[in-house]
Design a protein around this motif. Structure first.
Motif, mmCIF file in Angstrom:
data_model
loop_
_atom_site.group_PDB
_atom_site.id
_atom_site.type_symbol
_atom_site.label_atom_id
_atom_site.label_comp_id
_atom_site.label_asym_id
_atom_site.label_seq_id
_atom_site.Cartn_x
_atom_site.Cartn_y
_atom_site.Cartn_z
ATOM 1 N N GLN A 90 0.577 -1.299 -0.064
ATOM 2 C CA GLN A 90 -0.368 -0.230 -0.094
ATOM 3 C C GLN A 90 0.411 1.570 -0.166
ATOM 4 O OE1 GLN A 90 -2.269 0.022 2.878
ATOM 5 N NE2 GLN A 90 -3.812 2.071 2.392
ATOM 6 N N ALA A 91 1.993 0.878 1.054
ATOM 7 C CA ALA A 91 2.825 2.260 0.913
ATOM 8 C C ALA A 91 3.328 2.660 -0.536
ATOM 9 C CB ALA A 91 3.717 2.259 1.899
ATOM 10 N N LEU A 92 3.964 1.538 -0.535
ATOM 11 C CA LEU A 92 4.481 1.496 -1.987
ATOM 12 C C LEU A 92 3.536 1.951 -3.388
ATOM 13 C CD1 LEU A 92 7.481 -1.063 -1.783
ATOM 14 C CD2 LEU A 92 7.605 1.059 -1.978
ATOM 15 N N VAL A 93 2.778 1.393 -3.810
ATOM 16 C CA VAL A 93 2.120 1.596 -4.835
ATOM 17 C C VAL A 93 0.597 2.880 -4.524
ATOM 18 C CG1 VAL A 93 0.442 0.023 -5.995
ATOM 19 C CG2 VAL A 93 2.034 -0.421 -5.394
ATOM 20 N N HIS A 94 0.247 3.085 -3.563
ATOM 21 C CA HIS A 94 -0.567 4.133 -3.225
ATOM 22 C C HIS A 94 0.348 5.799 -3.494
ATOM 23 C CE1 HIS A 94 -4.271 1.516 -3.903
ATOM 24 N NE2 HIS A 94 -3.293 0.264 -2.916
ATOM 25 N N THR A 95 0.609 5.057 -2.078
ATOM 26 C CA THR A 95 0.645 6.261 -1.775
ATOM 27 C C THR A 95 2.450 7.158 -2.335
ATOM 28 O OG1 THR A 95 0.351 6.015 0.487
ATOM 29 C CG2 THR A 95 1.728 7.665 0.166
ATOM 30 N N THR A 96 3.465 6.419 -2.214
ATOM 31 C CA THR A 96 4.968 6.705 -3.427
ATOM 32 C C THR A 96 4.464 6.956 -4.972
ATOM 33 O OG1 THR A 96 5.845 5.242 -3.148
ATOM 34 C CG2 THR A 96 6.268 6.224 -1.061
ATOM 35 N N SER A 97 3.381 5.963 -5.663
ATOM 36 C CA SER A 97 2.939 6.006 -6.782
ATOM 37 C C SER A 97 2.666 7.760 -6.628
ATOM 38 C CB SER A 97 2.601 5.769 -7.470
ATOM 39 O OG SER A 97 1.849 5.049 -7.008
ATOM 40 N N ARG A 98 1.972 7.877 -6.141
ATOM 41 C CA ARG A 98 1.208 9.353 -6.627
ATOM 42 C C ARG A 98 2.441 10.453 -5.928
ATOM 43 N NH1 ARG A 98 -3.946 9.819 -6.884
ATOM 44 N NH2 ARG A 98 -3.781 11.598 -5.390
ATOM 45 N N TYR A 99 3.371 10.341 -5.625
ATOM 46 C CA TYR A 99 4.226 11.046 -4.814
ATOM 47 C C TYR A 99 5.146 11.549 -6.565
ATOM 48 C CZ TYR A 99 3.346 10.924 -0.131
ATOM 49 O OH TYR A 99 2.389 10.915 0.973
ATOM 50 N N LEU A 101 4.648 10.837 -9.045
ATOM 51 C CA LEU A 101 3.589 11.248 -10.241
ATOM 52 C C LEU A 101 3.320 12.819 -10.161
ATOM 53 C CD1 LEU A 101 1.771 10.631 -12.999
ATOM 54 C CD2 LEU A 101 0.148 10.414 -11.495
ATOM 55 N N TYR A 102 3.232 13.795 -8.944
ATOM 56 C CA TYR A 102 3.503 14.605 -8.686
ATOM 57 C C TYR A 102 4.839 15.205 -8.406
ATOM 58 C CZ TYR A 102 -1.354 14.944 -7.798
ATOM 59 O OH TYR A 102 -2.852 15.141 -7.793
ATOM 60 N N PHE A 103 5.896 14.726 -8.380
ATOM 61 C CA PHE A 103 7.673 15.243 -8.890
ATOM 62 C C PHE A 103 7.377 15.210 -10.310
ATOM 63 C CE2 PHE A 103 11.770 14.595 -9.593
ATOM 64 C CZ PHE A 103 12.624 15.677 -8.457
ATOM 65 N N LEU A 104 6.833 14.965 -11.139
ATOM 66 C CA LEU A 104 7.479 15.012 -12.387
ATOM 67 C C LEU A 104 6.062 15.679 -13.147
ATOM 68 C CD1 LEU A 104 6.808 10.916 -13.905
ATOM 69 C CD2 LEU A 104 8.940 12.870 -13.876
ATOM 70 N N PHE A 105 5.194 15.780 -12.358
ATOM 71 C CA PHE A 105 4.516 17.693 -12.794
ATOM 72 C C PHE A 105 5.395 18.726 -12.056
ATOM 73 C CE2 PHE A 105 0.980 20.035 -10.723
ATOM 74 C CZ PHE A 105 0.667 20.685 -11.841
ATOM 75 N N LEU A 106 5.515 18.481 -11.399
ATOM 76 C CA LEU A 106 6.617 19.650 -10.735
ATOM 77 C C LEU A 106 7.199 20.149 -11.862
ATOM 78 C CD1 LEU A 106 7.203 22.031 -9.479
ATOM 79 C CD2 LEU A 106 8.760 20.657 -7.743
ATOM 80 N N ILE A 107 7.674 19.079 -12.293
ATOM 81 C CA ILE A 107 8.949 19.085 -13.694
ATOM 82 C C ILE A 107 8.418 19.707 -14.679
ATOM 83 C CG2 ILE A 107 10.892 18.524 -14.956
ATOM 84 C CD1 ILE A 107 11.734 16.335 -12.467
ATOM 85 N N ALA A 108 7.365 19.184 -14.943
ATOM 86 C CA ALA A 108 6.742 19.427 -16.272
ATOM 87 C C ALA A 108 6.319 21.046 -16.069
ATOM 88 C CB ALA A 108 5.477 18.970 -16.793
ATOM 89 N N THR A 109 5.391 21.566 -14.974
ATOM 90 C CA THR A 109 5.135 22.929 -14.000
ATOM 91 C C THR A 109 6.503 23.771 -14.928
ATOM 92 O OG1 THR A 109 3.747 22.704 -13.564
ATOM 93 C CG2 THR A 109 3.634 24.538 -13.031
ATOM 94 N N LEU A 110 7.448 23.561 -14.054
ATOM 95 C CA LEU A 110 8.885 24.669 -14.068
ATOM 96 C C LEU A 110 8.858 25.001 -15.784
ATOM 97 C CD1 LEU A 110 10.629 23.087 -11.137
ATOM 98 C CD2 LEU A 110 9.346 25.172 -11.222
ATOM 99 N N ALA A 111 8.667 23.352 -16.360
ATOM 100 C CA ALA A 111 9.484 23.659 -17.673
ATOM 101 C C ALA A 111 8.078 24.283 -18.809
ATOM 102 C CB ALA A 111 9.521 22.107 -18.365
ATOM 103 N N PHE A 112 7.065 23.958 -18.329
ATOM 104 C CA PHE A 112 5.776 25.063 -19.092
ATOM 105 C C PHE A 112 5.780 26.668 -18.250
ATOM 106 C CE2 PHE A 112 2.984 21.573 -19.158
ATOM 107 C CZ PHE A 112 2.680 21.896 -20.942
ATOM 108 N N THR A 113 6.990 27.115 -17.705
ATOM 109 C CA THR A 113 6.611 28.241 -17.082
ATOM 110 C C THR A 113 8.208 28.806 -17.971
ATOM 111 O OG1 THR A 113 7.921 28.194 -15.300
ATOM 112 C CG2 THR A 113 5.624 28.040 -15.183
#
Length: 182
Positions: A90-99, A101-113
């Motif tokens: 549960q910790a590896l799949v449900h929680t850290t995989s979302r972390y 995903l949002y880390f990649l989202f942050l990188i994408a948003t910084l690149a967009f800016t």
């Protein structure tokens, strides 16, 4: 296209909805959340618009580089913690995989800016409007019992009797509006 993807991502994240609690990918069973789907859509738009070389521009800024390294180290620590957890799957799949995903989202948003002129201003403005939506939905959650019932039935929120806290004998409602976690 960026603005449309950003607005869909913001609304999908705020109005989070569990699509399936046990979505099977063959060897892996995951909880399918609307927020994860809209972030994947956002990342797809990112990969379609921003050239890879432009993405590397975020590492030229000392501030961005420091924060990404720090957050990357925190992500590694989250994986280590999840691996050592009693509820490892549960910790590896449900929680850290979302972390991740949002880390990649942050990188994408910084690149967009860096790549799209005016995108940072649009992001800040959208935060103001979306937070206004959150405030209004929280007020409606607090003042309109039917709205709370809709949130409980359709968005998996707690009902009125479950979303209270007691301090010194006084009962306080904890409205959350569209945001699923008070």
């Amino acid at each position: 296209i960026f603005k449309i993807a950003w607005v869909i991502m913001m609304l999908g994240t705020i109005c989070d909805y569990s699509i399936s609690d046990n979505f099977s990918l063959g060897f892996l069973s995951v909880k399918l959340q609307l927020s994860s789907i809209v972030v994947l859509l956002y990342l797809g738009v990112f990969f379609a618009i921003v050239p890879f070389g432009e993405t590397l521009q975020i590492f030229k800024s000392k501030f961005d580089k420091f924060n990404l390294v720090l957050l990357g180290m925190m992500l590694v620590l989250a994986y280590i913690s999840g691996y050592l957890s009693i509820l490892q799957k549960q910790a590896l799949v449900h929680t850290t995989s979302r972390y991740f995903l949002y880390f990649l989202f942050l990188i994408a948003t910084l690149a967009f800016t860096k790549y799209i002129e005016g995108s940072a201003k649009f992001i800040v403005t959208s935060f103001i409007y979306v937070n206004l939506l959150v405030v209004l939905s929280s007020l409606a959650d607090f003042l309109i019992p039917e709205f709370n019932k809709l949130l409980a039935e359709s968005f998996g929120h707690m009902g009125l009797r479950d979303s209270i806290m007691k301090i010194g004998g006084v009962i306080y409602l904890r409205p959350s509006g569209f945001v699923s976690d008070t």
